[in-house]
Write a protein that holds these residues in place. Structure first.
Motif, PDB file in Angstrom:
ATOM      1  N   TRP A  55      -0.892  14.384 -37.047  1.00 26.50           N
ATOM      2  CA  TRP A  55      -0.175  15.074 -38.335  1.00 26.50           C
ATOM      3  C   TRP A  55      -0.721  16.978 -38.439  1.00 26.50           C
ATOM      4  O   TRP A  55       1.116  16.777 -39.157  1.00 26.50           O
ATOM      5  N   PHE A  56      -1.499  17.630 -38.085  1.00 27.75           N
ATOM      6  CA  PHE A  56      -1.930  18.233 -38.972  1.00 27.75           C
ATOM      7  C   PHE A  56      -1.205  19.589 -38.387  1.00 27.75           C
ATOM      8  O   PHE A  56      -0.201  20.531 -38.581  1.00 27.75           O
ATOM      9  N   LYS A  57      -1.131  19.263 -37.134  1.00 25.47           N
ATOM     10  CA  LYS A  57      -0.616  20.274 -36.401  1.00 25.47           C
ATOM     11  C   LYS A  57       1.004  20.328 -36.991  1.00 25.47           C
ATOM     12  O   LYS A  57       2.014  21.429 -37.292  1.00 25.47           O
TER      13      LYS A  57
ATOM     14  N   LYS B 269      -5.971  11.111 -43.639  1.00 23.68           N
ATOM     15  CA  LYS B 269      -7.400  10.587 -42.262  1.00 23.68           C
ATOM     16  C   LYS B 269      -8.059   9.224 -42.476  1.00 23.68           C
ATOM     17  O   LYS B 269      -7.360   8.652 -42.045  1.00 23.68           O
TER      18      LYS B 269
ATOM     19  N   THR C 278      -3.469  17.536 -45.337  1.00 19.04           N
ATOM     20  CA  THR C 278      -3.892  16.631 -43.607  1.00 19.04           C
ATOM     21  C   THR C 278      -5.398  15.828 -44.406  1.00 19.04           C
ATOM     22  O   THR C 278      -5.132  15.292 -43.821  1.00 19.04           O
TER      23      THR C 278
ATOM     24  N   ASP D 151       1.497  15.013 -28.544  1.00 16.80           N
ATOM     25  CA  ASP D 151       0.807  14.422 -30.147  1.00 16.80           C
ATOM     26  C   ASP D 151       2.363  13.974 -30.796  1.00 16.80           C
ATOM     27  O   ASP D 151       1.928  13.167 -31.664  1.00 16.80           O
TER      28      ASP D 151
ATOM     29  N   GLU E 277      -8.847  10.274 -34.728  1.00 15.46           N
ATOM     30  CA  GLU E 277      -8.312  11.815 -34.664  1.00 15.46           C
ATOM     31  C   GLU E 277      -7.225  12.201 -33.917  1.00 15.46           C
ATOM     32  O   GLU E 277      -7.054  13.818 -34.626  1.00 15.46           O
ATOM     33  N   LYS E 278      -6.978  11.280 -32.752  1.00 16.60           N
ATOM     34  CA  LYS E 278      -5.278  12.494 -32.008  1.00 16.60           C
ATOM     35  C   LYS E 278      -4.413  11.881 -32.867  1.00 16.60           C
ATOM     36  O   LYS E 278      -3.363  13.289 -32.998  1.00 16.60           O
TER      37      LYS E 278
ATOM     38  N   TYR F 243      -4.977  12.236 -36.193  1.00 17.06           N
ATOM     39  CA  TYR F 243      -4.929  13.197 -37.122  1.00 17.06           C
ATOM     40  C   TYR F 243      -4.581  14.658 -37.070  1.00 17.06           C
ATOM     41  O   TYR F 243      -3.664  14.928 -37.706  1.00 17.06           O
ATOM     42  N   GLN F 244      -4.873  14.741 -35.566  1.00 20.71           N
ATOM     43  CA  GLN F 244      -4.865  15.999 -35.730  1.00 20.71           C
ATOM     44  C   GLN F 244      -3.251  16.786 -34.671  1.00 20.71           C
ATOM     45  O   GLN F 244      -2.591  17.485 -35.149  1.00 20.71           O
TER      46      GLN F 244
ATOM     47  N   TYR G 289       1.371  10.562 -30.704  1.00 26.46           N
ATOM     48  CA  TYR G 289       0.873  10.309 -31.612  1.00 26.46           C
ATOM     49  C   TYR G 289       0.392   9.812 -33.396  1.00 26.46           C
ATOM     50  O   TYR G 289       0.795   9.450 -33.860  1.00 26.46           O
TER      51      TYR G 289
END
Length: 196
Positions: free
Chosen positions: A175-177, A155, A151, A39, A169-170, A172-173, A42
């Motif tokens: 960032w979300f985390k 994207k 969040t 993460d 997608e990676k 984005y995930q 990314y």
């Protein structure tokens, strides 16, 4: 713009609040949100993608906040008058926050600044950084609820430099985390002693 030109941006200075969270507990929170070294990788890539689009991202976020009276009031006087200079000063820090989210190491300085950010949303420090008389705090409910718009709206920006759909997608995930991780840390000043 250099970070020195950002009003109230005190990352890594002695004036920043010290986080009461130990690095060991911080690692456990990261594990809980499934935040890994991948993460981090990314997020750095996301930083490269977003660095030229920060103002565009802020336009989307500020349009969202500005279209909701219950949110824009946090940039207003207690009697409801918008404080434009406050809105603009926070915008500059918000832009740097995007870059810090992606580019800074999540070390003690970063952890301390999360405590500072959290405090700046509460009665303890709300408005002090910019020397304004605004509403006294932002309710924790809005801090948590803001996770989704911050969040979901990122994207499309992550897809603007031609990265593969898998990379987007990676990013984005990651960032979300990170957003969940940060809002968790920002909630510390809201928690009763011993409840965090």
């Amino acid at each position: 713009m250099t970070t020195a030109a950002i009003p109230g941006y005190t990352y890594g200075t002695e004036t920043v609040a010290k986080s009461p969270i130990s690095m060991e507990d911080f690692e456990l929170i990261k594990k809980t949100v499934l935040f890994t070294e991948e993460d981090e990788k990314y997020l750095h890539l996301a930083g490269e993608v977003l660095q030229d689009r920060v103002e565009d991202v802020l336009d989307v976020w500020y349009s969202f906040v500005g279209s909701h009276p219950h949110l824009i009031r946090y940039f207003s006087t207690p009697d409801g008058k918008l404080i434009e200079e406050y809105l603009m000063a926070v915008r500059k820090r918000f832009g740097q926050w995007i870059l810090d989210t992606c580019q800074r190491p999540y070390d003690r300085d970063w952890l301390n600044y999360q405590q500072e950010i959290g405090l700046r949303h509460t009665q303890e420090k709300k408005g002090q950084t910019d020397h304004v008389q605004s509403v006294p705090h932002i309710g924790l409910r809005y801090m948590i609820a803001f996770i989704y718009p911050i969040t979901a709206t990122i994207k499309p920006f992550l897809a603007k430099k031609g990265n593969s759909s898998e990379e987007v997608e990676k990013m984005y995930q990651a960032w979300f985390k990170s957003i969940v991780l940060q809002v968790t840390l920002w909630s510390y000043p809201y928690a009763k002693q011993g409840y965090f």
